[in-house]
Write a protein that holds these residues in place. Structure first.
Motif, short mmCIF file in Angstrom:
data_model
loop_
_atom_site.label_atom_id
_atom_site.label_comp_id
_atom_site.label_asym_id
_atom_site.label_seq_id
_atom_site.Cartn_x
_atom_site.Cartn_y
_atom_site.Cartn_z
N SER A 129 -4.82 159.09 50.08
CA SER A 129 -5.75 160.16 49.94
C SER A 129 -4.88 161.50 50.44
O SER A 129 -4.96 162.70 50.12
N LYS A 130 -4.41 161.21 51.90
CA LYS A 130 -3.53 162.35 52.60
C LYS A 130 -2.22 162.70 51.56
O LYS A 130 -1.74 163.82 51.37
N ILE A 131 -1.70 161.58 50.82
CA ILE A 131 -0.40 161.85 49.95
C ILE A 131 -0.87 162.75 48.77
O ILE A 131 -0.10 163.65 48.50
N VAL A 132 -1.86 162.32 48.20
CA VAL A 132 -2.46 163.06 47.19
C VAL A 132 -2.78 164.68 47.44
O VAL A 132 -2.08 165.45 46.71
N SER A 133 -3.37 164.60 48.25
CA SER A 133 -3.82 166.10 49.05
C SER A 133 -2.41 166.90 49.27
O SER A 133 -2.41 168.05 48.95
N SER A 134 -1.52 166.11 49.69
CA SER A 134 -0.06 167.07 50.28
C SER A 134 0.38 167.22 48.87
O SER A 134 1.01 168.42 48.68
N ILE A 135 0.47 166.40 47.96
CA ILE A 135 1.02 166.53 46.34
C ILE A 135 0.43 167.89 45.79
O ILE A 135 0.95 168.61 45.26
N LEU A 136 -0.84 167.81 45.91
CA LEU A 136 -1.35 169.14 45.18
C LEU A 136 -1.31 170.34 45.83
O LEU A 136 -1.27 171.21 45.29
N GLY A 137 -0.78 170.40 47.23
CA GLY A 137 -0.48 171.41 47.82
C GLY A 137 0.96 172.18 47.48
O GLY A 137 1.28 173.19 47.91
N ILE A 138 1.90 171.23 46.86
CA ILE A 138 2.82 171.61 46.51
C ILE A 138 2.80 172.72 45.13
O ILE A 138 2.35 172.45 44.31
N SER A 139 3.41 173.74 45.33
CA SER A 139 3.35 174.93 44.36
C SER A 139 4.11 174.64 42.91
O SER A 139 3.52 174.75 42.09
N SER A 140 5.41 174.03 43.13
CA SER A 140 5.91 174.01 42.00
C SER A 140 5.66 172.44 41.06
O SER A 140 5.35 171.54 41.84
N ALA A 141 5.69 172.40 39.74
CA ALA A 141 5.58 171.24 39.18
C ALA A 141 6.58 170.15 39.14
O ALA A 141 6.30 168.98 39.53
N GLN A 142 7.51 170.59 39.45
CA GLN A 142 8.81 169.48 39.87
C GLN A 142 8.64 169.15 41.03
O GLN A 142 8.90 167.84 41.14
N GLY A 143 8.08 169.86 42.19
CA GLY A 143 8.10 169.47 43.57
C GLY A 143 6.98 168.58 43.58
O GLY A 143 7.23 167.29 44.22
N LYS A 144 6.01 168.56 42.66
CA LYS A 144 4.84 167.49 42.59
C LYS A 144 5.17 166.16 42.01
O LYS A 144 5.06 165.12 42.63
N TYR A 145 6.03 166.52 40.96
CA TYR A 145 6.71 165.29 40.27
C TYR A 145 7.64 164.26 41.22
O TYR A 145 7.40 163.43 41.17
N LYS A 146 8.31 165.03 41.71
CA LYS A 146 9.43 164.39 42.47
C LYS A 146 8.73 163.60 43.57
O LYS A 146 9.04 162.44 44.20
#
Length: 322
Positions: free
Chosen positions: A219-236
């Protein structure tokens, strides 16, 4: 059925899946293939970790331990079943049955703890990347694995000793392909109330607790990923934990499926068939999930195969020298 002292029981009968010869041969070939694939696949993961310095990180250290545990889980059950089919004898000795039950409880529990530790590792890597190397230092990684071993050993010892205090009938048939804890408790002739209480509390704390820890981490990981601005950063960021998430989902879905199917059907045979999913199929699929979805593992295995291929001609050349 006559009940007697536990010292009067010298052996148990593992009924397995079927008594028909044709079906037995099919089961033998199927389980032998799955066992060999499991051992080979998980050994490749361990060899990749030990031989490639690029994989000497906490995530792959935990993965190598998980692969070792998966080999041990299947090795406690499948070889005995294959021997019984080959010799056409379903007997397992009293000592052998309780030894099998102890080690299966140990390695199954260790599997759960390692999956939880790996979820924590991904949580730190994604939610606290700047402090990852400081937090996940070698001492902490070693301590987490050591604590997982200690808790698993103590739990397996407690459950086994609790079953040892029970009395069994003079002829005991286990409607399973290995000495499973719940089946052993159900076959006892003496009062099993305390055993059931201990077993349910153990499931709640040693399986439910880690599961809640995994859910919290992700749940913390998902919330942190959603806070990343770039789509490439989210995917990585998400790609670093997809393999582990797939393994966790497979393990818990199959385990819960076994539990609910056995509860709904009340059939020991159906429970034995369903338990194949988390005792055999899941350990077999884990190496494929990690190797197919992990670029580092694939590159390490390719480097390992290239080194092995180069060493072959060198060794042959040395043998030909006078």
């Amino acid at each position: 059925m006559e009940s007697g002292n536990i010292t009067g029981v010298s052996e148990f009968l593992l009924l397995g899946f079927s008594e028909e010869t044709e079906v037995q041969l099919l089961i033998f070939g199927l389980f032998l293939s799955m066992y060999l694939i499991t051992v080979l696949g998980n050994l490749l993961i361990i060899l990749a970790f030990t031989s490639d310095s690029h994989l000497h990180s906490p995530m792959y250290f935990f993965l190598a331990n998980l692969s070792f545990t998966d080999i041990c889980v299947t090795s406690t059950t499948i070889p005995k079943m294959l021997v019984n089919i080959q010799t056409e004898r379903k007997v397992i000795t009293f000592a052998g049955c309780f030894t099998q039950m102890y080690f299966f409880q140990l390695f199954a529990g260790l599997d759960i703890f390692l999956l939880t530790v790996m979820a924590y590792d991904r949580f730190v890597a994604i939610c606290h990347p700047l402090h990852y190397t400081v937090i996940m230092n070698p001492q902490l990684c070693g301590l987490l694995v050591l604590m997982s071993w200690i808790l698993s050993i103590l739990h397996a010892l407690l459950e086994t000793l609790m079953v040892l205090r029970l009395s069994f009938c003079t002829e005991v048939e286990i409607p399973h392909f290995f000495c499973e804890l719940n089946q052993m408790i159900q076959l006892a002739c003496s009062d099993t109330f305390l055993n059931n209480v201990v077993m349910y509390f153990a499931v709640m704390f040693l399986a439910g607790g880690p599961f809640l820890g995994i859910l919290y981490s992700y749940s913390k990981i998902v919330s942190s990923i959603l806070g990343i601005s770039s789509a490439q950063g989210k995917y990585k960021a998400f790609s670093t934990c997809t393999s582990h998430l797939s393994v966790v989902s497979l393990f818990y879905c199959t385990s819960l499926g076994v539990y609910f199917s056995s509860t709904a059907t009340q059939s020991s045979h159906a429970s034995a068939v369903a338990s194949v999913m988390y005792t055999v199929v899941t350990p077999m699929l884990n190496p494929f999930i990690y190797s197919l979805r992990n670029k580092d593992i694939k590159e390490a295995l390719m480097r390992f195969s290239e080194v092995a291929a180069l060493k072959g001609p060198v060794v042959l050349g040395l043998k030909k020298c006078p």
